[in-house]
Design a protein around this motif. Structure first.
Motif, PDB file in Angstrom:
ATOM      1  N   ASP A   4       7.314  -8.186   9.491  1.00 49.29           N
ATOM      2  CA  ASP A   4       6.112  -8.434   9.465  1.00 49.29           C
ATOM      3  C   ASP A   4       5.373  -7.102   9.848  1.00 49.29           C
ATOM      4  O   ASP A   4       4.434  -6.575   9.327  1.00 49.29           O
ATOM      5  N   SER A   5       6.069  -6.464  11.227  1.00 52.87           N
ATOM      6  CA  SER A   5       5.446  -5.407  11.516  1.00 52.87           C
ATOM      7  C   SER A   5       5.609  -4.081  10.463  1.00 52.87           C
ATOM      8  O   SER A   5       4.682  -3.473  10.235  1.00 52.87           O
ATOM      9  N   GLY A  62       3.221  -4.599   7.464  1.00 54.75           N
ATOM     10  CA  GLY A  62       1.837  -4.324   7.900  1.00 54.75           C
ATOM     11  C   GLY A  62       1.651  -3.007   7.983  1.00 54.75           C
ATOM     12  O   GLY A  62       0.632  -2.492   7.518  1.00 54.75           O
ATOM     13  N   LYS A  63       2.486  -2.263   8.485  1.00 58.15           N
ATOM     14  CA  LYS A  63       2.324  -0.736   8.600  1.00 58.15           C
ATOM     15  C   LYS A  63       2.293   0.061   7.540  1.00 58.15           C
ATOM     16  O   LYS A  63       1.378   0.956   7.028  1.00 58.15           O
ATOM     17  N   ASN A 117       1.628  -1.282   4.348  1.00 65.12           N
ATOM     18  CA  ASN A 117       0.322  -1.465   3.581  1.00 65.12           C
ATOM     19  C   ASN A 117      -0.867  -1.245   4.025  1.00 65.12           C
ATOM     20  O   ASN A 117      -1.618  -0.769   3.469  1.00 65.12           O
ATOM     21  N   ARG A 118      -0.912  -1.268   5.372  1.00 65.23           N
ATOM     22  CA  ARG A 118      -2.202  -0.879   6.001  1.00 65.23           C
ATOM     23  C   ARG A 118      -2.262   0.479   6.266  1.00 65.23           C
ATOM     24  O   ARG A 118      -3.254   1.058   5.912  1.00 65.23           O
ATOM     25  N   ASP A 119      -1.346   1.284   6.933  1.00 61.78           N
ATOM     26  CA  ASP A 119      -1.552   2.716   7.421  1.00 61.78           C
ATOM     27  C   ASP A 119      -0.981   3.611   6.098  1.00 61.78           C
ATOM     28  O   ASP A 119      -0.997   4.574   6.546  1.00 61.78           O
ATOM     29  N   GLY A 120      -0.464   3.282   5.172  1.00 62.07           N
ATOM     30  CA  GLY A 120       0.149   3.995   4.159  1.00 62.07           C
ATOM     31  C   GLY A 120       1.345   4.674   4.510  1.00 62.07           C
ATOM     32  O   GLY A 120       1.565   5.969   3.974  1.00 62.07           O
ATOM     33  N   LYS A 170       5.616   9.049   8.081  1.00 60.55           N
ATOM     34  CA  LYS A 170       4.504   9.441   7.455  1.00 60.55           C
ATOM     35  C   LYS A 170       4.861  10.868   6.924  1.00 60.55           C
ATOM     36  O   LYS A 170       5.503  11.656   7.590  1.00 60.55           O
TER      37      LYS A 170
END
Length: 160
Positions: A96-97, A100-101, A103-106, A129
């Motif tokens: 989940d972590s 989420g990162k 999808n949310r933070d690219g 990143k």
């Protein structure tokens, strides 16, 4: 004087390019769901994770792009696919972590190293990143300065 016996390394494969092309934010250890011939090939060190990354499908994580070359003698009765997608064994909180990162933070998830932990094959994945070209140049400058600094300190210690 007797030579020290070499301790075998637990590392099977490294992805050196990942640290050059990405900022690694977080590292997580994950298990791999492997077939028998893949384990034998890993024991022989025939793996490459240079182009591998993690994808998410149906709430599960999969390692994509890792190559495990089959041994000639180990996989005679089946057709071995060296680049098949392998399932990563993570608990739900870690999944989940990461999901989420991504999808949310690219961010992206890349494989950093493949190694043995006791008798289990593990992969260290990193939440990453992408670096820009100027970031890569800056890292090279820092690395070269560190080497130069070490050389200066070594020569200064000798006393001219």
């Amino acid at each position: 004087m007797a030579k020290k016996p070499k301790v075998p390394s637990n590392t099977i494969a490294l992805n050196k390019r990942a640290r050059h092309e990405y900022f690694i934010e977080d590292e997580i250890e994950a298990g791999l769901a492997l077939q028998g011939w893949e384990v034998k090939s890993l024991r022989a060190g025939k793996a490459n994770i240079g182009d591998s990354y993690v994808t998410f499908r149906h709430g599960e994580a999969f390692l994509f792009g890792a190559t495990i070359t089959p041994l000639n003698m180990a996989s005679t009765h089946i057709v071995a696919d060296p680049t098949r997608t392998r399932k990563l064994l993570l608990n739900q909180r870690e999944l989940d972590s990461l999901f989420g990162k991504v999808n949310r933070d690219g961010m992206t998830v890349v494989a950093l190293s493949l190694y043995w932990k006791n008798a289990w094959a593990k992969v260290k994945i990193g939440l990453a990143k992408g670096k820009k070209l100027h970031d890569k140049r800056e890292d090279i400058k820092d690395r070269e300065w560190h080497v130069t600094k070490q050389r200066i300190m070594k020569n200064a210690g000798r006393g001219s």
